[in-house]
Design a protein around this motif. Structure first.
Motif, PDB file in Angstrom:
ATOM      1  N   ILE A 480       8.654  36.838  42.939  1.00 37.52           N
ATOM      2  CA  ILE A 480       7.586  37.730  43.399  1.00 37.52           C
ATOM      3  C   ILE A 480       7.997  38.397  44.702  1.00 37.52           C
ATOM      4  O   ILE A 480       8.432  37.741  45.646  1.00 37.52           O
ATOM      5  CB  ILE A 480       6.271  36.943  43.597  1.00 37.52           C
ATOM      6  N   LEU A 481       7.837  39.721  44.750  1.00 37.72           N
ATOM      7  CA  LEU A 481       8.166  40.510  45.934  1.00 37.72           C
ATOM      8  C   LEU A 481       6.928  41.255  46.405  1.00 37.72           C
ATOM      9  O   LEU A 481       6.137  41.734  45.584  1.00 37.72           O
ATOM     10  CB  LEU A 481       9.269  41.535  45.613  1.00 37.72           C
ATOM     11  N   ASP A 482       6.766  41.360  47.728  1.00 39.76           N
ATOM     12  CA  ASP A 482       5.658  42.140  48.278  1.00 39.76           C
ATOM     13  C   ASP A 482       6.104  42.749  49.607  1.00 39.76           C
ATOM     14  O   ASP A 482       6.831  42.099  50.378  1.00 39.76           O
ATOM     15  CB  ASP A 482       4.412  41.272  48.485  1.00 39.76           C
ATOM     16  N   SER A 483       5.664  43.985  49.872  1.00 36.77           N
ATOM     17  CA  SER A 483       6.116  44.703  51.072  1.00 36.77           C
ATOM     18  C   SER A 483       5.170  44.554  52.255  1.00 36.77           C
ATOM     19  O   SER A 483       5.386  45.175  53.292  1.00 36.77           O
ATOM     20  CB  SER A 483       6.284  46.197  50.759  1.00 36.77           C
ATOM     21  N   SER A 484       4.124  43.730  52.112  1.00 39.63           N
ATOM     22  CA  SER A 484       3.183  43.525  53.210  1.00 39.63           C
ATOM     23  C   SER A 484       3.461  42.181  53.877  1.00 39.63           C
ATOM     24  O   SER A 484       3.240  41.127  53.255  1.00 39.63           O
ATOM     25  CB  SER A 484       1.739  43.564  52.696  1.00 39.63           C
ATOM     26  N   PRO A 485       3.934  42.180  55.136  1.00 36.87           N
ATOM     27  CA  PRO A 485       4.218  40.896  55.803  1.00 36.87           C
ATOM     28  C   PRO A 485       2.990  40.001  55.906  1.00 36.87           C
ATOM     29  O   PRO A 485       3.089  38.786  55.725  1.00 36.87           O
ATOM     30  CB  PRO A 485       4.706  41.324  57.195  1.00 36.87           C
ATOM     31  N   ARG A 493       0.836  30.322  52.812  1.00 34.93           N
ATOM     32  CA  ARG A 493       0.034  29.202  53.313  1.00 34.93           C
ATOM     33  C   ARG A 493      -0.602  28.411  52.184  1.00 34.93           C
ATOM     34  O   ARG A 493      -0.967  27.250  52.349  1.00 34.93           O
ATOM     35  CB  ARG A 493      -1.059  29.719  54.250  1.00 34.93           C
ATOM     36  N   PHE A 494      -0.777  29.055  51.034  1.00 41.03           N
ATOM     37  CA  PHE A 494      -1.372  28.379  49.885  1.00 41.03           C
ATOM     38  C   PHE A 494      -0.305  27.841  48.930  1.00 41.03           C
ATOM     39  O   PHE A 494      -0.596  27.483  47.795  1.00 41.03           O
ATOM     40  CB  PHE A 494      -2.298  29.343  49.136  1.00 41.03           C
ATOM     41  N   GLY A 495       0.937  27.798  49.405  1.00 43.15           N
ATOM     42  CA  GLY A 495       2.004  27.202  48.620  1.00 43.15           C
ATOM     43  C   GLY A 495       2.662  28.128  47.624  1.00 43.15           C
ATOM     44  O   GLY A 495       3.510  27.686  46.840  1.00 43.15           O
ATOM     45  N   GLN A 496       2.312  29.407  47.621  1.00 42.79           N
ATOM     46  CA  GLN A 496       2.903  30.353  46.676  1.00 42.79           C
ATOM     47  C   GLN A 496       4.188  30.931  47.269  1.00 42.79           C
ATOM     48  O   GLN A 496       4.207  31.382  48.407  1.00 42.79           O
ATOM     49  CB  GLN A 496       1.925  31.486  46.379  1.00 42.79           C
ATOM     50  N   LYS A 497       5.255  30.923  46.482  1.00 44.52           N
ATOM     51  CA  LYS A 497       6.528  31.421  46.968  1.00 44.52           C
ATOM     52  C   LYS A 497       6.611  32.923  46.712  1.00 44.52           C
ATOM     53  O   LYS A 497       6.771  33.379  45.578  1.00 44.52           O
ATOM     54  CB  LYS A 497       7.678  30.690  46.275  1.00 44.52           C
ATOM     55  N   VAL A 498       6.476  33.698  47.776  1.00 39.74           N
ATOM     56  CA  VAL A 498       6.537  35.157  47.712  1.00 39.74           C
ATOM     57  C   VAL A 498       7.543  35.623  48.753  1.00 39.74           C
ATOM     58  O   VAL A 498       7.579  35.108  49.865  1.00 39.74           O
ATOM     59  CB  VAL A 498       5.156  35.795  47.980  1.00 39.74           C
ATOM     60  N   PHE A 499       8.360  36.619  48.404  1.00 43.15           N
ATOM     61  CA  PHE A 499       9.402  37.113  49.288  1.00 43.15           C
ATOM     62  C   PHE A 499       9.041  38.498  49.799  1.00 43.15           C
ATOM     63  O   PHE A 499       8.537  39.343  49.051  1.00 43.15           O
ATOM     64  CB  PHE A 499      10.746  37.155  48.568  1.00 43.15           C
ATOM     65  N   TYR A 500       9.347  38.712  51.075  1.00 44.89           N
ATOM     66  CA  TYR A 500       9.044  39.999  51.693  1.00 44.89           C
ATOM     67  C   TYR A 500      10.136  41.008  51.382  1.00 44.89           C
ATOM     68  O   TYR A 500      11.327  40.701  51.465  1.00 44.89           O
ATOM     69  CB  TYR A 500       8.912  39.856  53.208  1.00 44.89           C
ATOM     70  N   GLY A 501       9.735  42.232  51.037  1.00 52.87           N
ATOM     71  CA  GLY A 501      10.717  43.286  50.826  1.00 52.87           C
ATOM     72  C   GLY A 501      10.157  44.430  50.007  1.00 52.87           C
ATOM     73  O   GLY A 501       9.142  44.295  49.315  1.00 52.87           O
ATOM     74  N   ASP A 502      10.815  45.571  50.107  1.00 57.42           N
ATOM     75  CA  ASP A 502      10.439  46.777  49.380  1.00 57.42           C
ATOM     76  C   ASP A 502      11.207  46.809  48.061  1.00 57.42           C
ATOM     77  O   ASP A 502      12.431  46.979  48.040  1.00 57.42           O
ATOM     78  CB  ASP A 502      10.778  48.005  50.234  1.00 57.42           C
ATOM     79  N   ALA A 503      10.501  46.674  46.953  1.00 60.15           N
ATOM     80  CA  ALA A 503      11.140  46.566  45.642  1.00 60.15           C
ATOM     81  C   ALA A 503      11.773  47.870  45.180  1.00 60.15           C
ATOM     82  O   ALA A 503      12.454  47.884  44.153  1.00 60.15           O
ATOM     83  CB  ALA A 503      10.121  46.090  44.604  1.00 60.15           C
ATOM     84  N   SER A 504      11.556  48.973  45.906  1.00 58.83           N
ATOM     85  CA  SER A 504      12.205  50.227  45.523  1.00 58.83           C
ATOM     86  C   SER A 504      13.645  50.287  46.017  1.00 58.83           C
ATOM     87  O   SER A 504      14.360  51.248  45.724  1.00 58.83           O
ATOM     88  CB  SER A 504      11.417  51.424  46.077  1.00 58.83           C
ATOM     89  N   ARG A 505      14.099  49.270  46.748  1.00 62.48           N
ATOM     90  CA  ARG A 505      15.465  49.219  47.261  1.00 62.48           C
ATOM     91  C   ARG A 505      16.369  48.478  46.283  1.00 62.48           C
ATOM     92  O   ARG A 505      16.058  47.381  45.819  1.00 62.48           O
ATOM     93  CB  ARG A 505      15.495  48.542  48.628  1.00 62.48           C
ATOM     94  N   PHE A 506      17.495  49.088  46.001  1.00 57.91           N
ATOM     95  CA  PHE A 506      18.439  48.519  45.032  1.00 57.91           C
ATOM     96  C   PHE A 506      18.929  47.141  45.461  1.00 57.91           C
ATOM     97  O   PHE A 506      18.988  46.200  44.656  1.00 57.91           O
ATOM     98  CB  PHE A 506      19.621  49.481  44.857  1.00 57.91           C
ATOM     99  N   ASP A 507      19.292  47.002  46.743  1.00 58.14           N
ATOM    100  CA  ASP A 507      19.866  45.732  47.195  1.00 58.14           C
ATOM    101  C   ASP A 507      18.862  44.591  47.084  1.00 58.14           C
ATOM    102  O   ASP A 507      19.235  43.455  46.792  1.00 58.14           O
ATOM    103  CB  ASP A 507      20.402  45.842  48.625  1.00 58.14           C
ATOM    104  N   LEU A 508      17.584  44.890  47.318  1.00 60.41           N
ATOM    105  CA  LEU A 508      16.579  43.836  47.206  1.00 60.41           C
ATOM    106  C   LEU A 508      16.378  43.427  45.746  1.00 60.41           C
ATOM    107  O   LEU A 508      16.274  42.233  45.436  1.00 60.41           O
ATOM    108  CB  LEU A 508      15.255  44.312  47.809  1.00 60.41           C
ATOM    109  N   LEU A 509      16.317  44.401  44.847  1.00 60.63           N
ATOM    110  CA  LEU A 509      16.177  44.068  43.421  1.00 60.63           C
ATOM    111  C   LEU A 509      17.379  43.254  42.936  1.00 60.63           C
ATOM    112  O   LEU A 509      17.227  42.302  42.154  1.00 60.63           O
ATOM    113  CB  LEU A 509      16.048  45.348  42.598  1.00 60.63           C
TER     114      LEU A 509
END
Length: 657
Positions: A480-485, A493-509
């Protein structure tokens, strides 16, 4: 015969009064008679003229400032500077206007209180007492020391100055945060907690001022700050204040609720609005009469009414008044900037402004680190509260009356605070640019991204969360990716593993495992960003299947042109289900209503794909839309006839054609 005036100034003042003595203006009651050649009374004419000037300035400057990305607050402040005594000189002294416009701050606190249920307010107690108390005390101490060392002020005056400048602008901070959608963020909630403590702190600060008076400076009288409880001893005043606060809570629950219900039954909207305004004014008047902040009283009333079924109606009725009065307040602040003080003492003004903002930034940044605010929220929290506040105007005047400040010191204080309020929207603009550059340049910690799942979900808001939970329940792992810090920090905080980043970037995908994944779910809520993510994924990972969330028909057509076949409009399914429920409430059988919903879905999906080929040709598209609507009506009518033929005894209510 005012013998308190200096003797040398009396002849000039008497000369100014001679025309009024020789030709007094005749009055009827409290109104002057019509001036010569004017169809309106003098006061009415001035009132209309000033109203025209204020509204014209707001209508011209605020849209321009908003279009330029400066925000409405800076637009209002600029308008005040332009029409003020040191601009075009269209309006004069702003003291009386500011007193009236401060009621906008009162209404704003009432609306904020309506959003805070008592349980939520109780959860903020640590931030209110810890962050708020620490900010006021540390800022006041450092500002006071700076005033003694750099300005060589007396200790008592420096203490009063530090306490006055430690307060921030409730109006500007809350309006700016709300305007940018940041009020619900971690920094926004903590900033609000600090502002709430500051509003409470005004009371003991005003009580302390008479003890800080400097000999020979007092210009007030015994009756300048008289309240209903000022003649009582200290313990009795505290008891009276607690009693009034209890009355507000009890009155809100056992008096206001029944009255609102009674008025609502009359179905007279204007009376409901009138009672809402009456309630706000009554709370403000009650608190002011015992020497407390009017805004604090209305905030407490709002918290009490937050659990009322009329909360949303109250917000709707009060909001327009709040917006207009707040705009007037900001204009009056801009017009109140005395540029003659700036021209006479530019170095002193600049030094004071830099010291105020720098010291408060240091204090706020330190507190945000101590209280462990999220990394992306520390800067926003510090910048939001780095200015002086509107209470400085009140405390400056009160301090002058009480002999704490000299006239020059009070004027300098007012100018520095007004300029610091003017810089706040600029600091917010700078923050947005910093955040934009950081999101473009800063690399997420790719080593921590675990791209082992078959699915990548871009966007973890209300839409993406449902998709993620369904997949997880069926045993599918998703990256899971999301661009909102702030969103990432919250869900972690609720135990969900979410990664910060802009999914429109090739390197992040790529780091998220797009090369090995089978499916990309694009669930972000920004139409342009959805298109960017799809284009990036198709370009670099052509074998990756894509499903997408779309917002409306136009956006759906744009996504379809990119070749994405599996997509869902975010409101279509829920709206269709609500339509089916509506049919059943109107007497249509459950089976018939569900069948009608299924037919509608089928026809709409078919027409969506057929019409996508005509999108862009307005004439052909309009003709085709009307034809599809006729086809849909015929299909539903045919289904209704077939249902009656199959069940002649059905008492199903016929829907209008």
């Amino acid at each position: 015969s005012d013998f308190s005036l200096p003797r040398e100034s009396q002849p000039a003042i008497i000369a100014d009064l001679l025309p009024e003595i020789a030709e007094p203006t005749p009055k009827v009651g409290n109104w002057p008679l019509f001036r010569s050649g004017s169809p309106l009374p003098l006061d009415t004419h001035d009132f209309l003229l000033h109203s025209f000037i204020y509204l014209s300035a707001a209508v011209i400057s605020v849209p321009l400032a908003t279009r330029l990305g400066l925000g409405s607050v800076l637009g209002y402040l600029t308008a005040g500077i332009v029409i003020g005594p040191f601009g075009l000189g269209l309006v004069g002294d702003q003291t009386s206007v500011m007193h009236f416009a401060e009621f906008g701050v009162v209404m704003m606190l009432f609306l904020v209180g309506l959003e805070l249920r008592p349980a939520l307010l109780w959860s903020l107690r640590r931030a209110v007492l810890g962050l708020g108390g620490g900010q006021v005390l540390l800022s006041a101490a450092l500002l006071g020391v700076a005033a003694i060392v750099l300005l060589d002020l007396p200790t008592k005056t420096a203490i009063a100055l530090g306490l006055t400048l430690a307060l921030s602008s409730t109006a500007i901070v809350l309006q700016s945060l709300s305007e940018k959608g940041l009020l619900k963020s971690e920094a926004g909630q903590n900033a609000f907690s600090v502002l709430l403590f500051q509003d409470i702190a005004v009371i003991p600060i005003m009580a302390l001022f008479p003890l800080l008076a400097v000999s020979g400076l007092s210009s007030g009288s015994e009756h300048d700050q008289q309240t209903l409880v000022s003649h009582l001893p200290g313990w009795a005043q505290l008891l009276a204040i607690m009693l009034v606060m209890s009355l507000i809570v009890a009155g809100g629950r056992w008096v206001a609720f029944p009255v609102f219900r009674f008025i609502a039954e009359t179905r007279l909207r204007e009376i409901f609005t009138a009672f809402a305004l009456l309630l706000v004014i009554a709370m403000a008047l009650l608190m002011h009469s015992i020497g407390l902040s009017a805004a604090l009283g209305t905030f407490l009333a709002g918290v009490v009414l937050a659990e009322s079924e009329f909360r949303h109606e109250l917000e709707t009725d009060v909001e327009p008044f709040k917006g207009l009065l707040l705009g007037l307040f900001f204009i009056s602040v801009g017009a109140n900037i005395d540029f003659s003080v700036i021209l006479d003492s530019p170095v002193l003004v600049i030094l004071g402004l830099v010291l105020l903002i720098t010291i408060k930034l240091v204090v706020l940044a330190t507190l945000s680190w101590i209280f462990k605010l999220a990394r992306g929220q520390k800067l926003l929290f510090a910048l939001a509260l780095a200015q002086g506040g509107e209470f400085a105007f009140v405390l400056g005047g009160f301090g002058r009356q009480s002999g704490v400040f000299s006239a020059d010191q009070a004027n300098l204080l007012t100018v520095v605070v007004a300029l610091s309020m003017l810089t706040t929207p600029l600091l917010f603009l700078w923050y947005e640019k910093v955040q934009t550059r950081a999101s473009d340049v800063a690399e997420p910690q790719f080593d921590d991204i675990e791209g082992a799942g078959k699915v990548i979900i871009a966007g973890y808001g209300r839409f993406g969360q449902i998709v993620s939970r369904l997949l997880s329940a069926q045993g599918f792992n998703a990256t899971i990716l999301d661009s909102s810090p702030s969103q990432v920090d919250m869900v972690r905080r609720f135990g969900q593993k979410v990664f910060y980043g802009d999914a429109s970037r090739f390197d992040l995908l790529r780091a998220a495992g797009a090369a090995e994944a089978e499916l990309l779910v694009v669930a972000v809520d920004q139409p342009d960003k959805v298109l960017e993510i799809i284009e990036t994924a198709q370009k670099h990972f052509p074998s990756l299947k894509i499903v997408a969330r779309t917002t409306d028909r136009r956006h759906t057509y744009e996504v379809m042109k990119l070749g994405v076949e599996t997509l869902r409009r975010e409101t279509f399914a829920s709206a269709l289900e609500l339509g089916v429920d509506t049919l059943t409430l109107l007497g249509v059988s459950q089976a018939a209503a569900e069948r009608a919903g299924a037919l509608f879905r089928e026809q709409d999906n078919r027409s969506l794909r057929e019409l996508s080929e005509l999108w862009g040709d307005d004439k052909s598209y309009g003709v085709a839309v009307r034809q599809r609507l006729d086809d849909l009506a015929q299909v539903l009518a045919a289904d209704q006839l077939a249902n009656r033929a199959a069940d002649p005894g059905s008492d199903q209510q016929q829907a209008p054609s």
